[in-house]
Design a protein around this motif. Structure first.
Motif, mmCIF file in Angstrom:
data_model
loop_
_atom_site.group_PDB
_atom_site.id
_atom_site.type_symbol
_atom_site.label_atom_id
_atom_site.label_comp_id
_atom_site.label_asym_id
_atom_site.label_seq_id
_atom_site.Cartn_x
_atom_site.Cartn_y
_atom_site.Cartn_z
ATOM 1 N N ILE A 176 -14.750 -2.153 -11.173
ATOM 2 C CA ILE A 176 -13.995 -1.912 -9.994
ATOM 3 C C ILE A 176 -12.412 -1.150 -10.474
ATOM 4 C CG2 ILE A 176 -13.208 -2.351 -7.911
ATOM 5 C CD1 ILE A 176 -15.351 -4.366 -7.550
ATOM 6 N N GLY A 177 -11.888 -0.360 -9.863
ATOM 7 C CA GLY A 177 -10.738 0.113 -10.122
ATOM 8 C C GLY A 177 -9.986 0.176 -8.642
ATOM 9 N N ALA A 178 -8.670 -0.167 -8.672
ATOM 10 C CA ALA A 178 -8.103 -0.178 -7.246
ATOM 11 C C ALA A 178 -6.614 0.427 -7.478
ATOM 12 C CB ALA A 178 -8.162 -1.160 -6.517
ATOM 13 N N PHE A 179 -6.053 1.010 -6.628
ATOM 14 C CA PHE A 179 -4.450 1.360 -6.445
ATOM 15 C C PHE A 179 -4.199 1.776 -5.204
ATOM 16 C CE2 PHE A 179 -6.409 5.450 -7.618
ATOM 17 C CZ PHE A 179 -5.503 6.149 -6.709
ATOM 18 N N ALA A 180 -2.984 1.440 -4.882
ATOM 19 C CA ALA A 180 -2.215 1.658 -3.587
ATOM 20 C C ALA A 180 -0.816 1.993 -3.871
ATOM 21 C CB ALA A 180 -2.652 0.668 -2.674
ATOM 22 N N LEU A 181 -0.254 2.833 -2.781
ATOM 23 C CA LEU A 181 1.172 2.729 -2.696
ATOM 24 C C LEU A 181 1.595 1.877 -1.520
ATOM 25 C CD1 LEU A 181 1.709 6.555 -3.650
ATOM 26 C CD2 LEU A 181 2.272 4.426 -5.127
ATOM 27 N N ARG A 182 2.820 1.252 -1.589
ATOM 28 C CA ARG A 182 3.313 0.488 -0.587
ATOM 29 C C ARG A 182 4.844 0.747 -0.260
ATOM 30 N NH1 ARG A 182 2.397 -5.792 -0.621
ATOM 31 N NH2 ARG A 182 0.335 -5.064 -0.037
ATOM 32 N N TYR A 183 5.068 1.049 0.898
ATOM 33 C CA TYR A 183 6.407 1.490 1.139
ATOM 34 C C TYR A 183 6.772 0.615 2.401
ATOM 35 C CZ TYR A 183 10.618 4.344 2.177
ATOM 36 O OH TYR A 183 11.795 4.869 2.420
ATOM 37 N N ASP A 184 7.808 -0.284 1.616
ATOM 38 C CA ASP A 184 8.639 -1.394 2.339
ATOM 39 C C ASP A 184 9.900 -0.995 2.864
ATOM 40 O OD1 ASP A 184 9.398 -3.992 3.507
ATOM 41 O OD2 ASP A 184 9.003 -4.928 1.518
ATOM 42 N N PHE A 185 10.427 -1.210 4.101
ATOM 43 C CA PHE A 185 11.541 -0.625 4.473
ATOM 44 C C PHE A 185 12.571 -1.796 4.463
ATOM 45 C CE2 PHE A 185 8.868 2.115 6.844
ATOM 46 C CZ PHE A 185 9.431 3.225 7.015
ATOM 47 N N THR A 186 12.866 -1.996 3.154
ATOM 48 C CA THR A 186 13.989 -2.979 2.513
ATOM 49 C C THR A 186 15.300 -2.999 3.182
ATOM 50 O OG1 THR A 186 14.239 -2.150 0.495
ATOM 51 C CG2 THR A 186 12.640 -3.466 0.532
ATOM 52 N N ASP A 187 15.497 -1.928 3.548
ATOM 53 C CA ASP A 187 16.898 -1.644 3.862
ATOM 54 C C ASP A 187 16.969 -1.934 5.554
ATOM 55 O OD1 ASP A 187 15.420 0.465 4.693
ATOM 56 O OD2 ASP A 187 16.739 1.993 4.323
ATOM 57 N N TRP A 188 15.889 -2.546 6.113
ATOM 58 C CA TRP A 188 15.970 -3.006 7.433
ATOM 59 C C TRP A 188 16.406 -4.242 7.708
ATOM 60 C CZ3 TRP A 188 12.465 -0.458 11.699
ATOM 61 C CH2 TRP A 188 12.560 1.046 11.753
ATOM 62 N N GLY A 189 16.511 -5.059 6.694
ATOM 63 C CA GLY A 189 16.918 -6.474 6.721
ATOM 64 C C GLY A 189 15.524 -7.225 6.410
ATOM 65 N N SER A 190 15.685 -8.472 7.017
ATOM 66 C CA SER A 190 14.634 -9.585 6.666
ATOM 67 C C SER A 190 13.341 -9.392 7.341
ATOM 68 C CB SER A 190 15.140 -10.961 6.943
ATOM 69 O OG SER A 190 15.593 -11.158 8.331
ATOM 70 N N SER A 191 13.472 -8.646 8.640
ATOM 71 C CA SER A 191 12.304 -8.209 9.316
ATOM 72 C C SER A 191 12.152 -6.856 9.535
ATOM 73 C CB SER A 191 12.702 -8.876 10.761
ATOM 74 O OG SER A 191 11.164 -8.729 11.712
#
Length: 384
Positions: A176-191
């Motif tokens: 099994i192989g898996a990959f993904a891209l995650r985009y996290d809006f870190t500049d929005w703060g803690s939430s």
């Protein structure tokens, strides 16, 4: 007078001649008898006297009495008795539905194992890491990790070798192989929101499926081997919040599309299989939507825990099975939609800075064909 005398003379002469003939005829027989006796010959054999045989009397033969046993009695065992014809074609046809359920369960299990490679038991936002792991329940061994490409974008990827079985099927070899891209809006703060897009690939599997049915002469169970492959793509949208320096919570919704290609095969040879089947090559498909959440908490400075779970609903499912079954003809099973709960968790122990030993588990809770499953293991994670 002379005439009279002549007649008398003739009569006298005739009588004398007759007498002489008789005397001469008797004398030789006596002489012959005397000669034989005087010459010392063998005793003469008297001429056989004829004695007629008595007239045979007729005595009828007795009438035969009938024997109490016939001269030829039939054998108590017939020389050839036809074998009874079994029934059970309907049960054999219904067993094809069981194969469809097995293949649906296979798609779901393959996906659950693949999500471990995508960090399903880890917090949404963390530092770069790599983890080597092994699991039991379903055997699995591999590596996975994440890498920050930018402040907002991360790559999640992994590869593993797995073996698993559930409800009548057995996967003996599945990389099994898996990959993904995650985009996290870190500049929005803690939430803030985050988004994932990814795939799980299992290009080749060795699979065994068991088909069971009943006949009037007894049950039949046939296990056949073939090859399969699984592919899945998904998108995820969620919201995460750092509620404290030790806690991170997140909620998300996921949409999946799964395909499973299974090569055609026929029933393997068994001693008794009157209603055999031939399965054509086909592709199973289903779509899933999952609503879930997770919580990660740090206990002290050395123990980290994560729990996650969510409700999954399938829709627009389709079985790729087209079977030719003796006694039933072509059978095409349907694959219904259903819902179930998925769960997971991890307990991490920081043995030293940057080194964490993880105990984890993932599974499903629900009706068949997904059923109740659990897959657990241990890993060594290195943060860098």
């Amino acid at each position: 007078m002379e005439v009279f005398n002549v007649r008398r003379f003739i009569l006298v002469l005739t009588a004398a001649a007759a007498f002489a003939f008789v005397a001469v005829d008797a004398r030789p027989a006596a002489a012959a008898t005397n000669c034989v006796s005087e010459c010392g010959g063998s005793t003469p054999i008297p001429a056989p006297s004829y004695s007629p045989s008595p007239t045979p009397t007729y005595s009828p033969s007795p009438t035969p009495s009938p024997s109490p046993y016939p001269s030829s009695s039939p054998s108590p065992y017939p020389s050839s008795s036809p074998s009874p014809t079994p029934t059970g074609a309907d049960s054999s046809g219904n067993s094809i539905g069981g194969l469809a359920n097995q293949r649906f369960s296979q798609m779901i299990t393959n996906r659950v194992l693949g999500t471990v490679l995508l960090g399903v038991n880890e917090q949404v936002n963390c530092s770069n890491c790599i983890s080597a792991f092994g699991s039991a329940g379903s055997f699995s061994a591999g590596i996975h990790g994440r890498k920050e490409l930018t402040n907002n974008l991360s790559l999640l990827a992994g590869i593993a070798y797995t073996q698993y079985s559930e409800g009548g099927y057995n996967i003996t070899s599945a990389p099994i192989g898996a990959f993904a891209l995650r985009y996290d809006f870190t500049d929005w703060g803690s939430s803030r929101p985050f988004f994932d897009i990814g795939t799980i690939l299992t290009p080749w599997e060795k699979a065994r499926y068991t088909r069971s049915y009943n006949t009037s002469l007894g049950p039949v169970s046939v296990t056949s081997s073939t090859n399969a492959s699984n592919y899945a793509v998904y998108g995820r949208a969620g919201w995460m919040s750092r509620v404290s320096p030790r806690d991170e919570v997140a909620a998300s919704i996921e949409v999946w599309q799964l395909w499973q290609r299974v090569s055609g095969y026929t029933d393997s040879a068994v001693a008794f299989n009157p209603f055999d089947a031939s399965i054509a090559t086909g592709t199973d498909r289903t779509n899933l939507v999952k609503i879930g959440g997770q919580w990660t908490h740090l206990y002290g400075s050395n123990i980290e825990a994560n729990i996650n779970g969510g409700w999954v609903q399938s829709f627009a499912s389709h079985s790729g099975i087209v079977a030719t079954v003796t006694g039933d003809g072509t059978v095409v099973p349907t694959m219904g939609n259903q819902g179930w709960f998925e769960y997971g968790g991890r307990l991490g122990f920081r043995v030293q800075k940057g080194w964490i030993v993880d105990l984890f588990a993932n599974g499903t809770l629900g009706p068949q064909p997904v059923g109740n499953t659990i897959h657990g293991g241990v890993g060594l994670r290195i943060n860098y």
